[in-house]
Design an enzyme around this catalytic site. Structure first.
Site, PDB file in Angstrom:
ATOM      1  N   ARG A   1     -34.427  41.891  -2.301  1.00 56.53           N
ATOM      2  CA  ARG A   1     -33.747  40.672  -1.856  1.00 56.53           C
ATOM      3  C   ARG A   1     -33.892  39.505  -2.842  1.00 56.53           C
ATOM      4  O   ARG A   1     -32.921  38.826  -3.156  1.00 56.53           O
ATOM      5  CB  ARG A   1     -34.339  40.254  -0.506  1.00 56.53           C
TER       6      ARG A   1
ATOM      7  N   GLU B   1     -41.968  45.534  -6.352  1.00 59.33           N
ATOM      8  CA  GLU B   1     -40.648  46.187  -6.241  1.00 59.33           C
ATOM      9  C   GLU B   1     -39.733  45.379  -5.317  1.00 59.33           C
ATOM     10  O   GLU B   1     -39.358  45.845  -4.245  1.00 59.33           O
ATOM     11  CB  GLU B   1     -40.804  47.641  -5.751  1.00 59.33           C
ATOM     12  N   PRO B   2     -39.358  44.168  -5.737  1.00 58.93           N
ATOM     13  CA  PRO B   2     -38.517  43.334  -4.891  1.00 58.93           C
ATOM     14  C   PRO B   2     -37.045  43.720  -4.948  1.00 58.93           C
ATOM     15  O   PRO B   2     -36.560  44.196  -5.982  1.00 58.93           O
ATOM     16  CB  PRO B   2     -38.699  41.936  -5.486  1.00 58.93           C
TER      17      PRO B   2
ATOM     18  N   CYS C   1     -14.079  45.439  16.717  1.00 61.46           N
ATOM     19  CA  CYS C   1     -14.034  45.463  18.182  1.00 61.46           C
ATOM     20  C   CYS C   1     -15.441  45.521  18.764  1.00 61.46           C
ATOM     21  O   CYS C   1     -15.856  46.554  19.311  1.00 61.46           O
ATOM     22  CB  CYS C   1     -13.206  46.643  18.657  1.00 61.46           C
ATOM     23  N   GLU C   2     -16.199  44.483  18.611  1.00 60.59           N
ATOM     24  CA  GLU C   2     -17.551  44.364  19.152  1.00 60.59           C
ATOM     25  C   GLU C   2     -17.786  42.884  19.415  1.00 60.59           C
ATOM     26  O   GLU C   2     -17.478  42.053  18.540  1.00 60.59           O
ATOM     27  CB  GLU C   2     -18.608  44.788  18.115  1.00 60.59           C
TER      28      GLU C   2
HETATM   29  N1  LLP Z   1     -40.111  48.543  -1.274  1.00 59.49           N
HETATM   30  C1  LLP Z   1     -40.020  49.247  -0.148  1.00 59.49           C
HETATM   31  C2  LLP Z   1     -40.849  50.433   0.031  1.00 59.49           C
HETATM   32  C3  LLP Z   1     -39.128  48.866   0.854  1.00 59.49           C
HETATM   33  O1  LLP Z   1     -39.059  49.551   1.972  1.00 59.49           O
HETATM   34  C4  LLP Z   1     -38.319  47.737   0.645  1.00 59.49           C
HETATM   35  C5  LLP Z   1     -37.353  47.313   1.651  1.00 59.49           C
HETATM   36  C6  LLP Z   1     -38.445  47.024  -0.572  1.00 59.49           C
HETATM   37  C7  LLP Z   1     -39.346  47.454  -1.506  1.00 59.49           C
HETATM   38  C8  LLP Z   1     -37.614  45.826  -0.889  1.00 59.49           C
HETATM   39  O2  LLP Z   1     -37.782  44.807   0.018  1.00 59.49           O
HETATM   40  P1  LLP Z   1     -37.162  43.351  -0.254  1.00 59.49           P
HETATM   41  O3  LLP Z   1     -37.817  42.786  -1.465  1.00 59.49           O
HETATM   42  O4  LLP Z   1     -35.704  43.467  -0.425  1.00 59.49           O
HETATM   43  O5  LLP Z   1     -37.476  42.533   0.958  1.00 59.49           O
HETATM   44  N2  LLP Z   1     -32.017  45.390   5.683  1.00 59.49           N
HETATM   45  C9  LLP Z   1     -33.055  44.396   5.803  1.00 59.49           C
HETATM   46  C10 LLP Z   1     -34.154  44.595   4.786  1.00 59.49           C
HETATM   47  C11 LLP Z   1     -34.769  45.961   4.864  1.00 59.49           C
HETATM   48  C12 LLP Z   1     -35.793  46.187   3.818  1.00 59.49           C
HETATM   49  C13 LLP Z   1     -36.216  47.617   3.775  1.00 59.49           C
HETATM   50  N3  LLP Z   1     -37.177  47.903   2.768  1.00 59.49           N
HETATM   51  C14 LLP Z   1     -32.449  42.996   5.709  1.00 59.49           C
HETATM   52  O6  LLP Z   1     -31.232  42.899   5.575  1.00 59.49           O
HETATM   53  O7  LLP Z   1     -33.151  42.004   5.818  1.00 59.49           O
END
Ligand code: LLP
Length: 872
Positions: free
Chosen positions: A753, A750-751, A820-821
């Site tokens: 990013r 479940e990607p 403003c930070e």
């Molecule tokens: N599955 C679950 C249960 C998750 O919690 C997440 C992300 C994903 C899949 C997807 O992860 P990804 O493939 O995108 O790495 N805001 C942070 C990333 C937080 C991810 C939270 N959970 C950032 O900007 O790096």
């Protein structure tokens, strides 16, 4: 005289014709680099030098031998030796020589020694040294054969006939961390014999009885230094895979500057404080004889590198580097008796000496003393540490503080500059300091903080101490700009937006800011995932970007969705009312009862990641099918905030609670049909998901109805120039072993990013520029309200001036938004061309967690997203 020597007017022992060249790690691991090494030797010979080449084992081989030793002690057979064989044979093939024949007898010896160890379940330091030495022996046989095939007349020497260690009473030190003499030795030239080119191994020597000894991990630099000193060489050149020493670890701060020249004392301090390029023991032998050391890059020989020498003229105090050493262990001892008690410290240190543990940093107060374990001793075994602590407990209350990082500011006359650094110390306000130490040699100022804070502290301190030093002639270009030099440009040129500047600017029209999502890149990433043979279903984690148009593209490609809230579910169902419910995974966390009920009512897969909902709300889960999210215990990822496993993370059912979870579920006839884990985000080690899958397969033993292993997301993308992308085929290959072992399970991913990050760019217009003191600011129309990742995680996003892509980036600037930070920075110390009001700036890699994490803070509208379709 070489160009560098002319540049720095070095005083080297001119009479000597000897030059010692050291090659190591990845620089001896590729055929291209060996061509360069041959060319370099030819050049030195043509310049009238006599050359001794010292080189280490191929990259990864020493680690593989070390783990083979451990496996043998544990009585396990392992595949490491075959992998080592393959690695050498493959390199030999690329070099056009017969690898298998050349290393057969060394491999035979490794196998026999390991078999003996497996039998007696024990390895002595003497045997360990013999096994480890074979890595160097094999590599040097290949290089000798290759250089001879290149028609170079080279003499091969076993280093044990050239370098003799001094006696040391402690057995481990004697065999594994041996010391040799740095005194000039005219007989060494005699032993090397005639001829201009010689080749030997680093890292190994013989003791006075002829037994093999090692100079400590990474000790090939030290070998080169001993040879340089004993031969009274003209200079020593250490060829590595990086362009020299940098003002800090460039993987943490890409704006790190090349250190063009260093005094020996500074290089020593950087190496000891955790700089990874040189072995700390390699400086002193050359310093004694004022022999210069050059640190150069094998794949980029045209770069100037770092020169380490006497440089007696330089008196100006200046910070040279911020060094970071992770993995530090501290012992803090408190005692009221310390106050005015004569000899208290002596007693404490006597205990360390008794247990043969040496100390690195020390800081004392009237009632407490804190020490760090010496870097080389850091892997003091648990038993020694326990005994040490128990003896010390008779004198004081002892606390062991693990997982710390030492951050050192290094430079000559550091005391005189501390005052000037005053404002930089503000960054310490945010960090818990366990120890502060200002070295008596006036070369470093060190603080020890929690490991997780170490990187952040370096990121904050580096710009503060380097500011205003653009013209400092001891500092060279930034790491980042070196990566943009011709050789590395291929990767950068591959960024889709470089070819689409004009259409992107046109798309922005008269808006001030927008996210653009490139449909072609999006499709390519999805196709890559759909090509994974061992993954049966891919669900897009829509939290990464839930823009409706983008979701339509993802849906059209046949991916399912992973949702974490009723809001995300509703968006998917509004857009695609006919979507099959099994194409939706629902993974809420610490949510209210009604959120689960919403998921069950819709008929999607519901994931539970805690036991208490089963106990609190039994009726909600009775007769239901669920997935359970497991915490496999070990989190990974680009920042502590995104590591979602382990005790410090709120997610998942811990393994020790699974049996209880199974009982509670059974009692409700609630069937667990899938197990799930997501260990973190931004991971580029392809093996991560195999490790997760294996943990899940054993967790599944608690649940007879499981048919799916959902390995979560977390697939990383390259962020900084030079980062390697995640290797999807390696990921697939590592999962095939899991498929073979557990054919009954389907594997899901479940990607988020990986699918959207590189497709997205944030476009924003320059509003104002400002020069304030030494800092140049480029202001843009949107900031942390559109992209919070730099402020929240210290994330790095490449920034380019899209309106001036063809102009040379010739100045450093910090790019800031209108919020403003003080933390409203999109990038610190970036190389940019002169920027003008109205220019369109591009912030790369912002398709994921940009728009979806944006806010209306300051009541400023964040950038809106739109799809971008390239021509052709
Ligand atoms: N599955 C679950 C249960 C998750 O919690 C997440 C992300 C994903 C899949 C997807 O992860 P990804 O493939 O995108 O790495 N805001 C942070 C990333 C937080 C991810 C939270 N959970 C950032 O900007 O790096």
């Amino acid at each position: 005289m070489s160009e560098q020597e002319q540049q720095f007017e070095l005083a080297a022992p001119d009479a000597s014709r000897w030059i010692v060249l050291k090659f190591g790690g990845s620089s001896v691991a590729s055929a291209d680099n060996w061509q360069r090494i041959a060319a370099c030797m030819r050049q030195r010979q043509a310049d009238g030098h006599q050359v001794l080449v010292v080189h280490s084992a191929l990259k990864g081989v020493s680690n593989a031998l070390q783990s083979a030793l451990q496996h043998a002690v544990d009585g396990e057979s392992d595949q490491a030796v075959s992998a080592i064989e393959r690695q050498h044979v493959q390199l030999a093939e690329a070099l056009g020589i017969d690898g298998a024949g050349l290393i057969a007898s060394d491999l035979d010896e490794v196998r026999q020694l390991l078999a003996g160890i497996r039998l007696i379940r024990e390895v002595t330091p003497r045997i360990e040294a013999r096994v480890m030495a074979l890595g160097e022996m094999m590599a040097s046989r290949l290089s000798y054969a290759f250089l001879s095939a290149c028609e170079l007349t080279v003499a091969w020497h076993d280093a044990r006939t050239l370098l003799t260690s001094e006696r040391e009473i402690r057995e481990r030190r004697h065999y594994l961390r041996a010391v040799c003499s740095a005194a000039p030795d005219p007989t060494l030239q005699v032993r090397l014999g005639a001829g201009a080119l010689h080749l030997t191994q680093g890292f190994i020597a013989a003791d006075q009885d002829g037994d093999t000894v090692l100079l400590g991990r990474g000790g090939s630099d030290t070998s080169a230094a001993y040879f340089g000193a004993q031969l009274q060489a003209h200079r020593v050149e250490v060829w590595t895979d990086v362009p020299g020493l940098f003002s800090t670890d460039p993987t943490v701060v890409p704006a790190a500057r090349l250190l063009k020249r260093l005094h020996y004392s500074e290089a020593q301090e950087i190496a000891s404080a955790g700089g990874q390029v040189l072995h700390p023991r390699s400086i002193a032998p050359l310093w004694q004889h004022a022999i210069p050391m050059y640190v150069l890059c094998t794949s980029r020989p045209e770069l100037p590198g770092t020169v380490i020498a006497e440089f007696s003229g330089e008196v100006e105090p200046a910070v040279k580097a911020i060094a970071l050493r992770p993995g530090v262990t501290l012992l803090s001892m408190e005692s009221v008796n310390m106050w005015q008690e004569i000899g208290f410290l002596a007693k404490v240190f006597e205990v360390f000496s008794q247990h043969r543990v040496s100390v690195g940093l020390v800081s004392t107060s009237e009632s407490s003393i804190t020490v760090s374990l010496d870097a080389e001793e850091e892997n003091v075994d648990a038993r020694t540490l326990d005994r040490l602590v128990s003896t010390l407990s008779a004198l004081a209350t002892v606390k062991v503080i693990r997982n710390c990082a030492a951050v050192s500011i290094v430079g000559r006359k550091i005391r005189t500059i501390l005052a000037k650094l005053g404002p930089s110390f503000e960054v310490f306000a945010e960090h818990r300091l366990h120890l502060v130490s200002q070295a008596a040699n006036d070369l470093n100022f060190t603080v020890v903080v929690d490991q997780a804070q170490g990187y952040r502290l370096v990121q904050q301190l580096h710009p503060a101490v380097m500011r205003g030093r653009i013209d400092d002639d001891t500092l060279g270009p930034t790491w980042e700009s070196l990566q943009l030099q011709p050789e590395a440009r291929t990767k950068v040129a591959a960024s889709w937006w470089r070819q689409a500047a004009q259409p992107l600017i046109e798309m922005l029209g008269d808006r001030d800011e927008a996210f653009a999502y490139d449909v072609q890149t999006l499709h390519e990433r999805i196709d890559g995932l759909l090509g994974l043979r061992n993954v049966s279903a891919v669900f897009y984690a829509m939290k990464a970007n839930s823009h409706p148009d983008l979701l339509r593209e993802v849906h059209a490609k046949g991916l399912g969705f992973e949702c974490v809230s009723p809001g995300e579910l509703d968006r998917v169902l509004t857009l695609f009312p006919d979507i099959a419910r099994e194409h939706i995974l629902y993974t809420p966390n610490f949510c209210a009862r009604k959120d689960y009920e919403h998921g069950f009512a819709l008929g999607v897969h519901v994931t539970l990641d805690n036991l208490s909902p089963l106990q609190q709300w039994p009726d909600t889960f009775r007769n239901r099918n669920v997935f359970v999210r497991v915490d496999p215990g070990q989190g990974r990822g680009h920042h502590e905030h995104v590591r979602t496993a382990g005790v410090h993370s709120k997610f998942g059912v811990p393994v020790f609670e699974l049996a209880q979870f199974a009982d509670a579920a059974n009692a409700l006839s609630c069937r667990v049909v899938g197990v799930h884990a997501h260990t973190g985000s931004g991971i580029t080690n392809a093996d991560n998901w195999r490790i997760v899958a294996e943990a899940l397969a054993s967790a599944a033993a608690h649940f007879p109805h499981v048919r799916v292993l959902d390995l979560g997301g977390g697939l990383g993308v390259p962020e900084q120039p030079g980062d390697a992308p995640l290797d999807l085929s390696a990921l697939d290959a590592s999962l095939s072993a899991v498929r073979d072992a557990f054919p009954a399970f389907d594997i899901w991913l479940e990607p988020g990013r990986f699918i959207v990050s590189e497709a997205g760019v944030l476009l924003t217009r320059v509003t104002q520029t400002k020069g304030k003191g030494d800092v140049q600011y480029v202001g843009v129309s949107t900031g942390m309200n559109s992209l919070i990742r730099p402020a929240l995680y210290g994330a790095y996003h490449e920034i380019a001036n899209l309106s001036r892509l063809d102009e040379t980036p010739d100045r450093l600037a910090t790019v800031v938004g209108p919020i403003c930070e003080t933390g409203d920075k999109l990038g610190t110390d970036r190389w940019l061309p002169e920027c003008h009001h109205g220019d369109v700036m591009l912030i790369a890699n912002t398709g994921a967690y940009g728009e979806s994490m944006s806010s209306h803070y300051n009541l400023r509208e964040p950038a809106q997203g739109m799809l971008f379709r390239r021509e052709g």
